[in-house]
Design a protein around this motif. Structure first.
Motif, PDB file in Angstrom:
ATOM      1  N   PRO A  33       0.686  -1.253   0.146  1.00 27.10           N
ATOM      2  CA  PRO A  33       0.080   0.148  -0.060  1.00 27.10           C
ATOM      3  C   PRO A  33       0.907   1.111  -0.104  1.00 27.10           C
ATOM      4  O   PRO A  33       0.408   2.304  -0.532  1.00 27.10           O
ATOM      5  N   GLY A  34       1.830   1.106   0.599  1.00 25.42           N
ATOM      6  CA  GLY A  34       2.687   2.405   0.579  1.00 25.42           C
ATOM      7  C   GLY A  34       3.284   2.864  -0.868  1.00 25.42           C
ATOM      8  O   GLY A  34       3.299   3.977  -1.189  1.00 25.42           O
ATOM      9  N   MET A  35       3.506   1.790  -1.551  1.00 20.46           N
ATOM     10  CA  MET A  35       3.946   1.969  -2.931  1.00 20.46           C
ATOM     11  C   MET A  35       2.914   2.445  -3.848  1.00 20.46           C
ATOM     12  O   MET A  35       3.017   3.249  -4.759  1.00 20.46           O
ATOM     13  N   HIS A  36       1.737   2.014  -3.680  1.00 22.78           N
ATOM     14  CA  HIS A  36       0.283   2.399  -4.223  1.00 22.78           C
ATOM     15  C   HIS A  36       0.210   3.689  -3.939  1.00 22.78           C
ATOM     16  O   HIS A  36      -0.329   4.456  -4.735  1.00 22.78           O
ATOM     17  N   ALA A  37       0.213   4.324  -2.713  1.00 14.79           N
ATOM     18  CA  ALA A  37       0.005   5.529  -2.305  1.00 14.79           C
ATOM     19  C   ALA A  37       0.955   6.474  -2.926  1.00 14.79           C
ATOM     20  O   ALA A  37       0.683   7.538  -3.450  1.00 14.79           O
ATOM     21  N   HIS A  41       0.114   9.299  -5.563  1.00 12.64           N
ATOM     22  CA  HIS A  41       0.734  10.695  -5.356  1.00 12.64           C
ATOM     23  C   HIS A  41       1.500  11.479  -6.726  1.00 12.64           C
ATOM     24  O   HIS A  41       1.040  12.440  -6.802  1.00 12.64           O
ATOM     25  N   ARG A  42       1.884  10.751  -7.396  1.00 13.67           N
ATOM     26  CA  ARG A  42       2.349  11.216  -8.573  1.00 13.67           C
ATOM     27  C   ARG A  42       1.472  11.834  -9.478  1.00 13.67           C
ATOM     28  O   ARG A  42       1.632  12.937  -9.830  1.00 13.67           O
ATOM     29  N   PHE A  43       0.510  11.203  -9.585  1.00 15.52           N
ATOM     30  CA  PHE A  43      -0.517  11.773 -10.152  1.00 15.52           C
ATOM     31  C   PHE A  43      -1.357  12.901  -9.677  1.00 15.52           C
ATOM     32  O   PHE A  43      -1.640  13.949 -10.339  1.00 15.52           O
ATOM     33  N   LEU A  59      -8.914  12.657  -5.523  1.00 21.06           N
ATOM     34  CA  LEU A  59      -8.102  11.430  -5.775  1.00 21.06           C
ATOM     35  C   LEU A  59      -7.154  11.137  -4.642  1.00 21.06           C
ATOM     36  O   LEU A  59      -7.135   9.951  -4.291  1.00 21.06           O
ATOM     37  N   SER A  60      -6.354  12.081  -3.645  1.00 24.64           N
ATOM     38  CA  SER A  60      -5.728  11.780  -2.586  1.00 24.64           C
ATOM     39  C   SER A  60      -6.567  11.160  -1.423  1.00 24.64           C
ATOM     40  O   SER A  60      -6.233  10.404  -0.904  1.00 24.64           O
ATOM     41  N   HIS A  61      -7.790  11.630  -1.210  1.00 26.17           N
ATOM     42  CA  HIS A  61      -8.596  11.083  -0.316  1.00 26.17           C
ATOM     43  C   HIS A  61      -9.018   9.625  -0.724  1.00 26.17           C
ATOM     44  O   HIS A  61      -9.131   8.783   0.210  1.00 26.17           O
ATOM     45  N   LEU A  62      -9.178   9.383  -1.819  1.00 26.49           N
ATOM     46  CA  LEU A  62      -9.618   8.198  -2.509  1.00 26.49           C
ATOM     47  C   LEU A  62      -8.431   6.999  -2.143  1.00 26.49           C
ATOM     48  O   LEU A  62      -8.663   6.041  -1.615  1.00 26.49           O
ATOM     49  N   THR A  63      -7.125   7.909  -2.310  1.00 23.32           N
ATOM     50  CA  THR A  63      -5.950   7.052  -2.218  1.00 23.32           C
ATOM     51  C   THR A  63      -5.788   6.654  -0.616  1.00 23.32           C
ATOM     52  O   THR A  63      -5.592   5.518  -0.207  1.00 23.32           O
ATOM     53  N   ARG A  64      -6.221   7.601   0.213  1.00 20.83           N
ATOM     54  CA  ARG A  64      -6.160   7.110   1.590  1.00 20.83           C
ATOM     55  C   ARG A  64      -7.112   5.969   1.999  1.00 20.83           C
ATOM     56  O   ARG A  64      -6.862   5.194   2.864  1.00 20.83           O
ATOM     57  N   LEU A  65      -8.510   6.194   1.452  1.00 19.90           N
ATOM     58  CA  LEU A  65      -9.325   5.114   1.792  1.00 19.90           C
ATOM     59  C   LEU A  65      -8.810   3.813   1.402  1.00 19.90           C
ATOM     60  O   LEU A  65      -9.056   2.905   2.230  1.00 19.90           O
ATOM     61  N   LEU A  66      -8.214   3.832   0.233  1.00 25.52           N
ATOM     62  CA  LEU A  66      -7.721   2.277  -0.178  1.00 25.52           C
ATOM     63  C   LEU A  66      -6.324   1.887   0.391  1.00 25.52           C
ATOM     64  O   LEU A  66      -6.022   0.739   0.351  1.00 25.52           O
ATOM     65  N   THR A  67      -5.356   2.846   0.968  1.00 22.71           N
ATOM     66  CA  THR A  67      -4.298   2.451   1.354  1.00 22.71           C
ATOM     67  C   THR A  67      -4.000   2.506   2.857  1.00 22.71           C
ATOM     68  O   THR A  67      -3.040   2.250   3.177  1.00 22.71           O
ATOM     69  N   GLY A  68      -4.716   3.449   3.564  1.00 16.48           N
ATOM     70  CA  GLY A  68      -4.380   4.115   4.795  1.00 16.48           C
ATOM     71  C   GLY A  68      -3.310   5.034   4.868  1.00 16.48           C
ATOM     72  O   GLY A  68      -2.843   5.345   5.894  1.00 16.48           O
ATOM     73  N   VAL A  69      -2.739   5.675   3.668  1.00 13.07           N
ATOM     74  CA  VAL A  69      -1.826   6.475   3.738  1.00 13.07           C
ATOM     75  C   VAL A  69      -2.149   7.933   3.128  1.00 13.07           C
ATOM     76  O   VAL A  69      -2.870   7.817   1.999  1.00 13.07           O
ATOM     77  N   ILE A  83       7.750   3.395   1.679  1.00 12.21           N
ATOM     78  CA  ILE A  83       6.817   3.555   2.912  1.00 12.21           C
ATOM     79  C   ILE A  83       6.513   2.284   3.182  1.00 12.21           C
ATOM     80  O   ILE A  83       5.729   1.463   2.565  1.00 12.21           O
ATOM     81  N   ASP A  84       7.311   1.887   4.263  1.00 10.90           N
ATOM     82  CA  ASP A  84       7.024   0.460   4.761  1.00 10.90           C
ATOM     83  C   ASP A  84       5.759   0.194   5.541  1.00 10.90           C
ATOM     84  O   ASP A  84       5.459   1.014   6.554  1.00 10.90           O
ATOM     85  N   HIS A  85       5.169  -0.630   5.122  1.00  9.36           N
ATOM     86  CA  HIS A  85       3.830  -1.049   5.747  1.00  9.36           C
ATOM     87  C   HIS A  85       2.591   0.323   5.421  1.00  9.36           C
ATOM     88  O   HIS A  85       1.510  -0.136   5.024  1.00  9.36           O
ATOM     89  N   GLY A  86       2.763   1.239   5.626  1.00 10.69           N
ATOM     90  CA  GLY A  86       2.111   2.580   5.410  1.00 10.69           C
ATOM     91  C   GLY A  86       0.998   2.866   6.134  1.00 10.69           C
ATOM     92  O   GLY A  86       0.620   3.910   6.240  1.00 10.69           O
ATOM     93  N   ALA A  87       0.240   2.286   7.054  1.00 13.80           N
ATOM     94  CA  ALA A  87      -0.933   2.414   7.679  1.00 13.80           C
ATOM     95  C   ALA A  87      -0.398   3.517   8.508  1.00 13.80           C
ATOM     96  O   ALA A  87       0.155   3.422   9.387  1.00 13.80           O
ATOM     97  N   GLY A  88      -1.412   4.580   8.372  1.00 20.02           N
ATOM     98  CA  GLY A  88      -1.427   5.786   9.457  1.00 20.02           C
ATOM     99  C   GLY A  88      -0.478   6.743   9.079  1.00 20.02           C
ATOM    100  O   GLY A  88      -0.309   7.856   9.785  1.00 20.02           O
ATOM    101  N   VAL A  89       0.397   6.823   7.811  1.00 17.59           N
ATOM    102  CA  VAL A  89       1.170   7.801   7.641  1.00 17.59           C
ATOM    103  C   VAL A  89       0.501   9.080   7.084  1.00 17.59           C
ATOM    104  O   VAL A  89      -0.338   8.819   6.198  1.00 17.59           O
TER     105      VAL A  89
END
Length: 188
Positions: A33-37, A41-43, A59-69, A83-89
């Motif tokens: 998920p850190g990679m996905h976030a 983010h680049r987009f 789109l960043s809000h949607l990304t947060r919902l999907l990844t937790g980042v 970003i390792d694990h990613g949750a809550g970043v």
């Protein structure tokens, strides 16, 4: 400027190097998920830079919902960030992240003012921010510096130094540019 494919390949290679749990490129592409976030983010950042603020925020809000980042589209992020694990970043709007930076889960790069100015941290190349660390304000974490897990950092961290605790304090040997040992106080 590397192509999108070259950047994705570089990101996957970074994950394989920095995470011993990563067993394959396919695993990284599908389940990090850190990679996905970062990819999202680049987009969103490109949209933000071109004046499409609402679309970028949605789109960043949607990304947060999907990844937790949560990465604000205005944040600047360099190459090979992981970003390792990613949750809550959480990465605030005026954050600047250099190349080869490592963030663990729960990191907050937050602001300390409501003014429309530089109000979030700058992480220089090669810095590492431990799990659940909180960095507030327009501080700088110097090149190659480390912030320990759970630390609360309110002052800049010199290059190649380590800080831990709440409030964060320098630990171990830490030398300034002239080779003089820094004490327990932060130095600009």
């Amino acid at each position: 400027m590397p192509s999108i494919i070259e950047r994705v390949r570089e990101d996957v290679e970074t994950a394989l190097v920095k995470d011993p749990a990563a067993k394959s490129a396919l695993e990284v592409v599908l389940a990090y998920p850190g990679m996905h976030a970062l990819w999202a983010h680049r987009f969103t950042h490109a949209c933000w830079e071109r004046g499409f603020g609402l679309i970028a925020r949605l789109l960043s809000h949607l990304t947060r919902l999907l990844t937790g980042v949560e990465i604000h589209p205005g944040a600047e992020i360099g190459r090979r960030c992981f970003i390792d694990h990613g949750a809550g970043v959480v990465v605030g709007e005026t954050t600047d992240i250099g190349d080869d930076v490592m963030l663990y889960q729960g990191v907050t790069l937050g602001g300390d003012t409501l003014d429309d100015e530089k109000r979030h941290p700058t992480l220089e190349d090669g810095s590492t921010i431990g799990a659940n660390a909180t960095l507030l304000g327009p501080i700088t974490v110097g090149e190659g510096a480390s912030v320990g897990a759970g630390s609360v950092v309110l002052e800049s961290v010199p290059p190649n130094c380590t800080v831990v605790g709440n409030p964060a304090k320098l630990v171990g040997d830490c030398l300034d540019d002239e080779g003089i040992e820094l004490g327990g106080e932060f130095a600009e």
